[in-house]
Design a protein around this motif. Structure first.
Motif, PDB file in Angstrom:
ATOM      1  N   CYS A 501       0.835  -1.202   0.000  1.00  0.00           N
ATOM      2  CA  CYS A 501       0.000   0.000   0.000  1.00  0.00           C
ATOM      3  C   CYS A 501       0.870   1.253   0.000  1.00  0.00           C
ATOM      4  CB  CYS A 501      -0.935   0.002   1.211  1.00  0.00           C
ATOM      5  SG  CYS A 501      -0.069   0.155   2.793  1.00  0.00           S
ATOM      6  N   THR A 502       0.231   2.401   0.090  1.00  0.00           N
ATOM      7  CA  THR A 502       0.937   3.680   0.166  1.00  0.00           C
ATOM      8  C   THR A 502       0.565   4.358   1.477  1.00  0.00           C
ATOM      9  OG1 THR A 502       0.823   3.913  -2.241  1.00  0.00           O
ATOM     10  CG2 THR A 502       1.351   5.886  -0.976  1.00  0.00           C
ATOM     11  N   ASN A 503       1.508   4.369   2.401  1.00  0.00           N
ATOM     12  CA  ASN A 503       1.306   5.012   3.707  1.00  0.00           C
ATOM     13  C   ASN A 503       0.070   4.500   4.439  1.00  0.00           C
ATOM     14  OD1 ASN A 503       3.581   6.631   3.263  1.00  0.00           O
ATOM     15  ND2 ASN A 503       2.367   8.205   2.248  1.00  0.00           N
ATOM     16  N   GLY A 504      -0.242   3.219   4.243  1.00  0.00           N
ATOM     17  CA  GLY A 504      -1.355   2.617   4.974  1.00  0.00           C
ATOM     18  C   GLY A 504      -2.687   2.649   4.261  1.00  0.00           C
ATOM     19  N   TYR A 505      -2.718   3.180   3.033  1.00  0.00           N
ATOM     20  CA  TYR A 505      -3.977   3.282   2.296  1.00  0.00           C
ATOM     21  C   TYR A 505      -3.837   2.647   0.913  1.00  0.00           C
ATOM     22  CZ  TYR A 505      -5.185   6.779   5.832  1.00  0.00           C
ATOM     23  OH  TYR A 505      -5.442   7.431   7.009  1.00  0.00           O
ATOM     24  N   LYS A 506      -4.940   2.061   0.423  1.00  0.00           N
ATOM     25  CA  LYS A 506      -4.950   1.481  -0.922  1.00  0.00           C
ATOM     26  C   LYS A 506      -6.360   1.580  -1.502  1.00  0.00           C
ATOM     27  CE  LYS A 506      -3.620  -2.660  -3.512  1.00  0.00           C
ATOM     28  NZ  LYS A 506      -2.503  -2.122  -4.249  1.00  0.00           N
ATOM     29  N   GLY A 507      -6.524   2.361  -2.557  1.00  0.00           N
ATOM     30  CA  GLY A 507      -7.835   2.559  -3.165  1.00  0.00           C
ATOM     31  C   GLY A 507      -8.614   3.662  -2.463  1.00  0.00           C
ATOM     32  N   ARG A 508      -9.774   3.991  -3.039  1.00  0.00           N
ATOM     33  CA  ARG A 508     -10.613   5.049  -2.465  1.00  0.00           C
ATOM     34  C   ARG A 508     -12.074   4.614  -2.425  1.00  0.00           C
ATOM     35  NH1 ARG A 508      -9.038  10.795  -5.087  1.00  0.00           N
ATOM     36  NH2 ARG A 508      -8.968   9.643  -7.048  1.00  0.00           N
ATOM     37  N   VAL A 509     -12.826   5.257  -1.576  1.00  0.00           N
ATOM     38  CA  VAL A 509     -14.248   4.969  -1.431  1.00  0.00           C
ATOM     39  C   VAL A 509     -14.999   6.294  -1.396  1.00  0.00           C
ATOM     40  CG1 VAL A 509     -14.155   4.943   1.108  1.00  0.00           C
ATOM     41  CG2 VAL A 509     -15.961   3.677  -0.093  1.00  0.00           C
ATOM     42  N   GLY A 510     -16.201   6.300  -1.955  1.00  0.00           N
ATOM     43  CA  GLY A 510     -16.999   7.514  -1.979  1.00  0.00           C
ATOM     44  C   GLY A 510     -17.723   7.753  -0.659  1.00  0.00           C
ATOM     45  N   ILE A 511     -17.835   9.033  -0.305  1.00  0.00           N
ATOM     46  CA  ILE A 511     -18.621   9.465   0.858  1.00  0.00           C
ATOM     47  C   ILE A 511     -19.690  10.416   0.322  1.00  0.00           C
ATOM     48  CG2 ILE A 511     -18.577  10.741   3.033  1.00  0.00           C
ATOM     49  CD1 ILE A 511     -15.653   9.871   3.275  1.00  0.00           C
ATOM     50  N   TYR A 512     -20.961  10.139   0.641  1.00  0.00           N
ATOM     51  CA  TYR A 512     -22.050  10.834  -0.040  1.00  0.00           C
ATOM     52  C   TYR A 512     -23.035  11.501   0.920  1.00  0.00           C
ATOM     53  CZ  TYR A 512     -20.411   7.906  -3.881  1.00  0.00           C
ATOM     54  OH  TYR A 512     -19.639   7.304  -4.819  1.00  0.00           O
ATOM     55  N   GLN A 513     -23.613  12.579   0.445  1.00  0.00           N
ATOM     56  CA  GLN A 513     -24.806  13.171   1.035  1.00  0.00           C
ATOM     57  C   GLN A 513     -25.858  13.168  -0.073  1.00  0.00           C
ATOM     58  OE1 GLN A 513     -24.747  17.415   1.765  1.00  0.00           O
ATOM     59  NE2 GLN A 513     -26.275  17.260   3.400  1.00  0.00           N
ATOM     60  N   VAL A 514     -26.876  12.342   0.074  1.00  0.00           N
ATOM     61  CA  VAL A 514     -27.883  12.171  -0.969  1.00  0.00           C
ATOM     62  C   VAL A 514     -29.192  12.767  -0.468  1.00  0.00           C
ATOM     63  CG1 VAL A 514     -29.099  10.533  -2.449  1.00  0.00           C
ATOM     64  CG2 VAL A 514     -26.735  10.074  -1.771  1.00  0.00           C
ATOM     65  N   MET A 515     -29.669  13.804  -1.144  1.00  0.00           N
ATOM     66  CA  MET A 515     -30.815  14.580  -0.658  1.00  0.00           C
ATOM     67  C   MET A 515     -31.890  14.705  -1.729  1.00  0.00           C
ATOM     68  SD  MET A 515     -30.730  18.420   0.959  1.00  0.00           S
ATOM     69  CE  MET A 515     -30.890  19.329  -0.574  1.00  0.00           C
ATOM     70  N   THR A 516     -33.088  14.201  -1.410  1.00  0.00           N
ATOM     71  CA  THR A 516     -34.248  14.452  -2.257  1.00  0.00           C
ATOM     72  C   THR A 516     -34.990  15.662  -1.689  1.00  0.00           C
ATOM     73  OG1 THR A 516     -35.521  12.890  -0.930  1.00  0.00           O
ATOM     74  CG2 THR A 516     -34.489  12.039  -2.933  1.00  0.00           C
ATOM     75  N   LEU A 517     -35.902  16.211  -2.473  1.00  0.00           N
ATOM     76  CA  LEU A 517     -36.631  17.392  -2.023  1.00  0.00           C
ATOM     77  C   LEU A 517     -37.991  16.991  -1.458  1.00  0.00           C
ATOM     78  CD1 LEU A 517     -35.865  20.100  -4.753  1.00  0.00           C
ATOM     79  CD2 LEU A 517     -34.525  19.366  -2.791  1.00  0.00           C
ATOM     80  N   SER A 518     -38.095  17.046  -0.135  1.00  0.00           N
ATOM     81  CA  SER A 518     -39.368  16.764   0.524  1.00  0.00           C
ATOM     82  C   SER A 518     -40.291  17.972   0.375  1.00  0.00           C
ATOM     83  CB  SER A 518     -39.132  16.474   2.003  1.00  0.00           C
ATOM     84  OG  SER A 518     -38.629  17.645   2.651  1.00  0.00           O
ATOM     85  N   GLU A 519     -41.542  17.807   0.800  1.00  0.00           N
ATOM     86  CA  GLU A 519     -42.498  18.915   0.715  1.00  0.00           C
ATOM     87  C   GLU A 519     -42.046  20.093   1.572  1.00  0.00           C
ATOM     88  OE1 GLU A 519     -45.015  19.274  -1.359  1.00  0.00           O
ATOM     89  OE2 GLU A 519     -44.322  17.359  -2.216  1.00  0.00           O
ATOM     90  N   LYS A 520     -41.516  19.809   2.758  1.00  0.00           N
ATOM     91  CA  LYS A 520     -41.039  20.888   3.637  1.00  0.00           C
ATOM     92  C   LYS A 520     -39.830  21.594   3.019  1.00  0.00           C
ATOM     93  CE  LYS A 520     -42.694  19.107   8.068  1.00  0.00           C
ATOM     94  NZ  LYS A 520     -42.325  18.664   9.439  1.00  0.00           N
ATOM     95  N   MET A 521     -38.951  20.804   2.365  1.00  0.00           N
ATOM     96  CA  MET A 521     -37.780  21.393   1.715  1.00  0.00           C
ATOM     97  C   MET A 521     -38.218  22.292   0.547  1.00  0.00           C
ATOM     98  SD  MET A 521     -34.371  21.211   2.028  1.00  0.00           S
ATOM     99  CE  MET A 521     -33.914  19.592   2.627  1.00  0.00           C
ATOM    100  N   ARG A 522     -39.216  21.835  -0.223  1.00  0.00           N
ATOM    101  CA  ARG A 522     -39.715  22.637  -1.341  1.00  0.00           C
ATOM    102  C   ARG A 522     -40.347  23.947  -0.847  1.00  0.00           C
ATOM    103  NH1 ARG A 522     -39.922  19.256  -5.976  1.00  0.00           N
ATOM    104  NH2 ARG A 522     -39.692  17.062  -5.426  1.00  0.00           N
ATOM    105  N   ALA A 523     -41.078  23.833   0.265  1.00  0.00           N
ATOM    106  CA  ALA A 523     -41.712  25.034   0.822  1.00  0.00           C
ATOM    107  C   ALA A 523     -40.658  26.033   1.277  1.00  0.00           C
ATOM    108  CB  ALA A 523     -42.616  24.636   1.989  1.00  0.00           C
ATOM    109  N   LEU A 524     -39.581  25.518   1.875  1.00  0.00           N
ATOM    110  CA  LEU A 524     -38.493  26.383   2.346  1.00  0.00           C
ATOM    111  C   LEU A 524     -37.803  27.082   1.170  1.00  0.00           C
ATOM    112  CD1 LEU A 524     -37.044  27.268   4.930  1.00  0.00           C
ATOM    113  CD2 LEU A 524     -35.536  25.284   4.705  1.00  0.00           C
ATOM    114  N   ILE A 525     -37.636  26.368   0.065  1.00  0.00           N
ATOM    115  CA  ILE A 525     -37.009  26.963  -1.128  1.00  0.00           C
ATOM    116  C   ILE A 525     -37.902  28.073  -1.684  1.00  0.00           C
ATOM    117  CG2 ILE A 525     -36.279  26.522  -3.519  1.00  0.00           C
ATOM    118  CD1 ILE A 525     -35.591  23.633  -2.581  1.00  0.00           C
ATOM    119  N   LEU A 526     -39.207  27.799  -1.744  1.00  0.00           N
ATOM    120  CA  LEU A 526     -40.149  28.801  -2.269  1.00  0.00           C
ATOM    121  C   LEU A 526     -40.173  30.055  -1.401  1.00  0.00           C
ATOM    122  CD1 LEU A 526     -43.075  26.459  -3.359  1.00  0.00           C
ATOM    123  CD2 LEU A 526     -41.544  27.746  -4.860  1.00  0.00           C
ATOM    124  N   GLU A 527     -39.854  29.882  -0.099  1.00  0.00           N
ATOM    125  CA  GLU A 527     -39.802  31.025   0.807  1.00  0.00           C
ATOM    126  C   GLU A 527     -38.465  31.761   0.739  1.00  0.00           C
ATOM    127  OE1 GLU A 527     -40.597  29.345   4.602  1.00  0.00           O
ATOM    128  OE2 GLU A 527     -42.656  28.745   4.086  1.00  0.00           O
TER     129      GLU A 527
END
Length: 570
Positions: A501-527
């Motif tokens: 490996c290289t300094n204790g690491y080999k390869g990479r993995v994704g870290i995600y924030q996955v967000m859909t738009l709920s009704e409350k989120m849509r209302a907040l955007i409209l405001e």
């Protein structure tokens, strides 16, 4: 006899050899004086003149000084990490790097009584040193063989395959062949081929060639981190760079302005690698960066990207909708293109018309109509989108939404029955909504067009062969973000480093924030809600931010706390 010893003051290895009966005091004195006269060590003199066998010297010294002994015949010198230590230091002190483990470098030496060079090596390598005793004759041979094979020279390129690599991209004008004959020198050609091939084998994403006043540095970016792999002589830097410019169809006579080019390396009937090449004039010559574009990187399969089960479900649902917009956000190098192409590969079928506009196209996929944006000729993202909409599209991918015009066309396409995939450069998903509003997109258009926003980062994976358990006090765990009820069962791991490996690491993995738009989120955007309000609403709805997703990877033993701190810090 004792008087003679005192007068000459025998010490170190000479004293040891006398005590073992391998040398007389008289002979030892003579050999020491001859060695000094020839400016070599006593061991080198004894071995070179076949006075004492090098194995006997090494085994005797190993017992006397309590050092481990290694037979270099068991190691291929060409596999040693010689690029960790300057060649001059290796030759000057007859010390050869054997293995790197974490922050420790194991060094093979033949003379344990001469520690002076170790301080210089430690300072230059910035590593802790552990010495191992080896035979003088085998050490000298290993140094020569190893340095002849290391990337910092060009005499190592003995592999005949380097001459037969199928590389396309351009050759110099025949009329200029005499003037540029040095570019086609066999050592230069083979050295450049080897640099490209080694980068592919090591899984690098980029190659950096950097000329400075007194040296020339070559680095690979592996798993997001740059590592130096070679330092050819500075006086051949122009020849190496010119060779790359010829291969990528650039003007080798023009060194005052940046240039772009492309190289294709055909490895087999089923695999070809593209290199996107860019030059930039610097103070001491042109810096060249090659981005390695491997089509197989977009064929990983969605399971290997690093999604948590609920995140993967949301992503698949969003891309399988017949219309709407899916936005992927994150900094350069965070894996946005791979995520989008993973989705496109899932959607790519005979029944769908898929078109993409990119700057430039990095991954070529059969069955997808891909367009290279060219602002100079008038082919902008907006113009490409307009053309796509006249060609009966089902799915459109826009490399990046950079301006209001592109954003408006993309939103309109998403609202009129097309699935639109694109990227933006924002830190997280809530900020993306705010960015669209700041661009000038009306809030009601955002809520009607956007299906899903996904922020992402790439974190290095811990090496499965050498990662080690780590323990932290409860106070530290709480400050990191872990919950009190999991302190006792939490299993954390840290990086060590090994030959795999290289300094204790080999390869990479994704870290995600996955967000859909709920009704409350849509209302907040409209405001007209701001990014902080949107982020608070996302948290209230149980949507993991990047930090929380990263800590889940730490809980699973996939990566370390230090790595999550590195990729998620604001």
């Amino acid at each position: 006899m004792a008087t003679a010893t005192t007068e000459f003051n025998f010490s170190g290895l000479a004293k040891c050899l006398i005590q073992e009966g391998l040398l007389t005091e008289k002979d030892a004195k003579t050999y020491i004086q001859e060695a000094q006269k020839n400016k070599v060590s006593l061991i080198t003199y004894l071995v070179a003149n076949k006075i004492v066998d090098s194995r006997i010297i090494a085994s005797t010294a190993s017992i006397e000084f309590g050092m481990p002994f290694l037979d270099l015949d068991a190691i291929d010198p060409r596999s040693l990490p010689l690029n960790l230590v300057n060649e001059k230091l290796i030759r000057k002190f007859n010390a050869i790097p054997l293995m790197k483990r974490g922050k420790t470098l194991f060094i093979g030496i033949s003379d344990p009584t001469d520690p002076h060079g170790l301080d210089d090596i430690k300072f230059q390598s910035l590593l802790n040193l552990e010495t191992v005793l080896v035979e003088e004759s085998k050490l000298l041979k290993a140094i020569e063989t190893g340095l002849d094979s290391v990337d910092t020279t060009m005499s190592d390129l003995m592999d005949a395959d380097l001459d037969n690599l199928n590389i396309t991209g351009g050759e110099e004008d025949p009329a200029k062949s005499d003037a540029n004959s040095d570019i086609d020198d066999a050592p230069i050609v083979r050295f450049v081929n080897k640099i490209l091939l080694d980068a592919i084998k090591k899984g690098a994403s980029d190659i950096h060639l950097e000329p400075y006043e007194k040296n020339f540095r070559i680095r690979y970016r592996s798993d997001g981190i740059l590592h130096q792999v070679a330092s050819p002589p500075a006086n051949i830097s122009n020849r190496i760079i010119s060779r790359i410019k010829v291969m990528s169809k650039m003007d080798i006579a023009e060194r005052r302005v940046p240039q772009d080019g492309r190289i294709k390396m055909i490895l087999s009937k089923t695999r070809a690698i593209d290199f996107r090449v860019n030059t930039c004039p610097t103070l001491f010559g042109e810096k060249v960066v090659l981005r390695i574009l491997d089509p197989t990187s977009a064929q990983l399969g969605i399971e290997k990207l690093g999604f948590e089960p609920d995140q993967q479900k949301l992503f698949l649902e969003a891309i399988n909708k017949p219309y709407g917009m899916v936005l992927v956000t994150g900094p350069t190098g965070s894996g946005k293109t791979v995520s989008l192409y993973t989705g496109l590969n899932i959607l790519n079928s005979m029944e769908r018309n898929i078109s993409t506009a990119e700057d430039p196209v990095e991954i070529t996929v059969e069955g997808i109509n891909q367009v290279n944006v060219n602002v100079k000729s008038g082919l902008t993202f907006a113009n490409a989108l307009r053309a796509f909409l006249r060609q009966d599209p089902d799915i459109i991918m826009v490399g990046e939404i950079r301006d209001l015009e592109t954003a408006e066309i993309a939103v309109k396409a998403a609202q009129t029955g097309h699935l639109v995939l694109s990227t933006l450069h924002t830190n997280d998903a809530p900020q993306t909504l705010n960015r669209l509003m700041q661009m000038g997109i009306a809030p009601f258009n955002i809520v009607s067009a956007v299906n899903l926003i996904m922020a992402q980062r790439l974190a290095r994976r811990l090496c499965e062969h050498c990662k080690t358990p780590v323990t932290l006090p409860d106070k530290a765990l709480a400050s990191i973000g872990f919950k009190e009820d999991e302190f006792k069962t939490l299993k954390l791991f840290g990086a060590v480093g090994c030959e795999l490996c290289t300094n204790g690491y080999k390869g990479r993995v994704g870290i995600y924030q996955v967000m859909t738009l709920s009704e409350k989120m849509r209302a907040l955007i409209l405001e007209g809600g701001n990014a902080m309000q949107l982020a608070a609403q996302a948290q209230a709805e149980g949507i993991n931010d990047l930090r929380a997703s990263g800590l889940n990877k730490v809980r699973m033993g996939v990566t370390s706390i230090e790595e999550i701190d590195r990729v998620t810090k604001e």
